[in-house]
Scaffold this active site. Structure first.
Site, PDB file in Angstrom:
ATOM      1  N   ASP A  38       0.829  -1.209   0.000  1.00 53.62           N
ATOM      2  CA  ASP A  38       0.000   0.000   0.000  1.00 53.62           C
ATOM      3  C   ASP A  38       0.865   1.262   0.000  1.00 53.62           C
ATOM      4  O   ASP A  38       0.715   2.141   0.857  1.00 53.62           O
ATOM      5  CB  ASP A  38      -0.943   0.032   1.213  1.00 53.62           C
ATOM      6  CG  ASP A  38      -1.802  -1.208   1.332  1.00 53.62           C
ATOM      7  OD1 ASP A  38      -2.126  -1.797   0.296  1.00 53.62           O
ATOM      8  OD2 ASP A  38      -2.133  -1.592   2.470  1.00 53.62           O
ATOM      9  N   GLU A 206     -10.832  -1.244  -4.066  1.00 50.68           N
ATOM     10  CA  GLU A 206     -10.140  -0.641  -2.929  1.00 50.68           C
ATOM     11  C   GLU A 206      -9.000   0.251  -3.404  1.00 50.68           C
ATOM     12  O   GLU A 206      -8.806   0.468  -4.604  1.00 50.68           O
ATOM     13  CB  GLU A 206      -9.602  -1.721  -1.997  1.00 50.68           C
ATOM     14  CG  GLU A 206      -8.532  -2.596  -2.618  1.00 50.68           C
ATOM     15  CD  GLU A 206      -7.924  -3.560  -1.610  1.00 50.68           C
ATOM     16  OE1 GLU A 206      -8.519  -3.740  -0.536  1.00 50.68           O
ATOM     17  OE2 GLU A 206      -6.865  -4.121  -1.897  1.00 50.68           O
TER      18      GLU A 206
END
Length: 442
Positions: A38, A206
């Site tokens: 991420d 996401e």
């Protein structure tokens, strides 16, 4: 004779692939580009250094986007309000913005598979921290249609309003207005939905990220399709307004649930395999950098191909972004190695290439390369396909049958063949991103 090309040098070798042990914390271990998950990219306006913040609240620093130093964990932990809400001390997917001289890091606090989550704000006077938690921006429950994770902060270039983009699963990605002074929520509720997917696709979307391109006057919404499974991939849509609606290459809204064939959103990256080297899967949860010299980069995590179900570590990749004539982003055929923009003579392009065409599939699989020849006198060949090509103003135009592909040409470092080469990044008239690299001469 044209000007001699300046090819990128071989990037420094990364550390060996580490063993994966579920649940094992590595707070003081330098694992190189591995276990960067991420990633949020940021360039400091004071030092000029590049920073990446990733899950675990771990920070990495670089002077050149190639050599990275591990700074370590920059947030001591979530605030007590968040921990009491989620029952977890985990920190996921931080994103950073600087407002009024204050560095603001927005962090997710949650546990896997639940919507009892929280996004909290931590602040510092330095991009290297330490960041002190200020408060919770948003809390969600299992009764809500969205999950309070994966924050991205974006400013409206017209009004100066600041928004938090967030969310994944169970209802899509949302935008919530923030208070510019405090950095906390400026409104009640969960905000407005800007992207979602049908439930039969597990509603899996996401890692949303928005960036504005002043050259096209569009806001671009990047999202990750999938649930960290093997079909994870990156899609893009755009809008004239920061709050949407965001539409893809074919004009479909990212909130339209009638996506029967997994084709909504411009697919710009997915699992891939060149003829040589390793196969990769699950590129996603990206961030984007518009550098001060005008260059564009995409930063994301990716995994080596592994369908066995055994744990596979994530790894950082960075690629240059090029923009099509009608304002869509396409990626370099290879990870960034310091390549410079330069004029390339046509005769350098003659040769044998490998080509990858990124087409939406159901489910999204590993896309393999096919052979291509750019011959003399404009002759083009791809397997049994024959056509023509021309090169002008650094753009390659390929025509075969009723099809046209337009691409940008630049030097690259071919990591599979461990040599400098030529890369081609473009798009077909049908809206399919294509990537090619030269692998031999004719």
């Amino acid at each position: 004779m044209g000007t001699e090309l300046i090819y990128p040098e071989k990037p420094p070798a990364d550390l060996p692939k580490p063993e994966v042990k579920k649940g094992k914390d590595r707070p003081g271990i330098n694992t190189g580009l591995w276990f960067i998950h991420d990633p949020a990219i940021y360039k400091d306006d004071i030092s000029g250094k590049y920073y990446i913040y990733c899950t675990g609240a771990v920070c990495h620093c670089s002077d050149d986007l190639i050599n990275w130093e591990r700074i370590g964990k920059v947030v001591p932990g979530p605030p007590e309000e968040a921990v009491s809400w989620t029952g977890s001390n985990d920190i996921w997917a931080p994103d950073i913005i600087k407002i009024n001289g204050e560095y603001r890091l927005y962090c997710s606090n949650s546990k896997w598979g639940v919507r009892q989550s929280c996004i909290f704000l931590a602040v510092s006077d330095s991009p290297e921290g330490p960041f002190t938690p200020r408060g919770c921006v948003l809390k969600t429950t299992d009764a809500m249609p969205v999950n309070a994770i994966d924050a991205n902060i974006i400013t409206d270039v017209k009004t100066g309003d600041v928004y938090m983009l967030y969310g994944s699963f169970w209802g899509g990605c949302y935008m919530l207005m923030l208070d510019k002074e405090t950095g906390l929520a400026a409104e009640d509720g969960i905000g407005i939905c800007v992207a979602r997917r049908p439930e039969w696709m597990s509603a899996a979307i996401e890692g949303p990220y928005i960036i504005y391109n002043p050259d096209t006057d569009y806001y671009y919404l990047f999202v990750s399709y999938g649930s960290l499974k093997t079909d994870y991939n990156i899609r893009v849509a755009r809008s004239r307004n920061i709050t949407g609606p965001y539409v893809d290459f074919k004009g479909r809204s990212m909130t339209d649930l009638s996506d029967s064939d997994n084709s909504t959103g411009l697919l710009i990256h997915c699992g891939y395999k060149w003829n040589d080297g390793k196969a990769y899967m699950t590129p996603g949860h990206n961030s984007v950098l518009h550098d001060t010299d005008g260059s564009w980069y995409i930063v994301y995590h990716i995994r080596e191909y592994n369908f066995t179900g055994s744990p596979e570590p994530s790894k950082l990749q960075i690629r240059k972004i090029y923009w099509t004539c009608d304002g869509w982003p396409v990626l370099s055929a290879q990870p960034y190695a310091g390549e410079k923009e330069q004029d390339i003579q046509e005769d350098v392009l003659y040769g044998i290439y490998e080509k990858i065409t990124l087409k939406p599939e159901l489910p999204q699989g590993i896309t393999c390369s096919v052979p291509v020849k750019l011959g003399k006198n404009g002759y083009y060949e791809c397997c049994s396909i024959q056509g023509t090509w021309e090169y002008k103003d650094r753009k390659l135009i390929v025509k075969y049958g009723s099809h046209i592909e337009t691409a940008y040409v630049n030097v690259i470092w071919d990591q599979e063949k461990n040599q400098p080469s030529i890369g081609i990044s473009g798009m077909s008239g049908e809206g399919f991103v294509v990537m090619s690299k030269k692998v031999g001469n004719i």
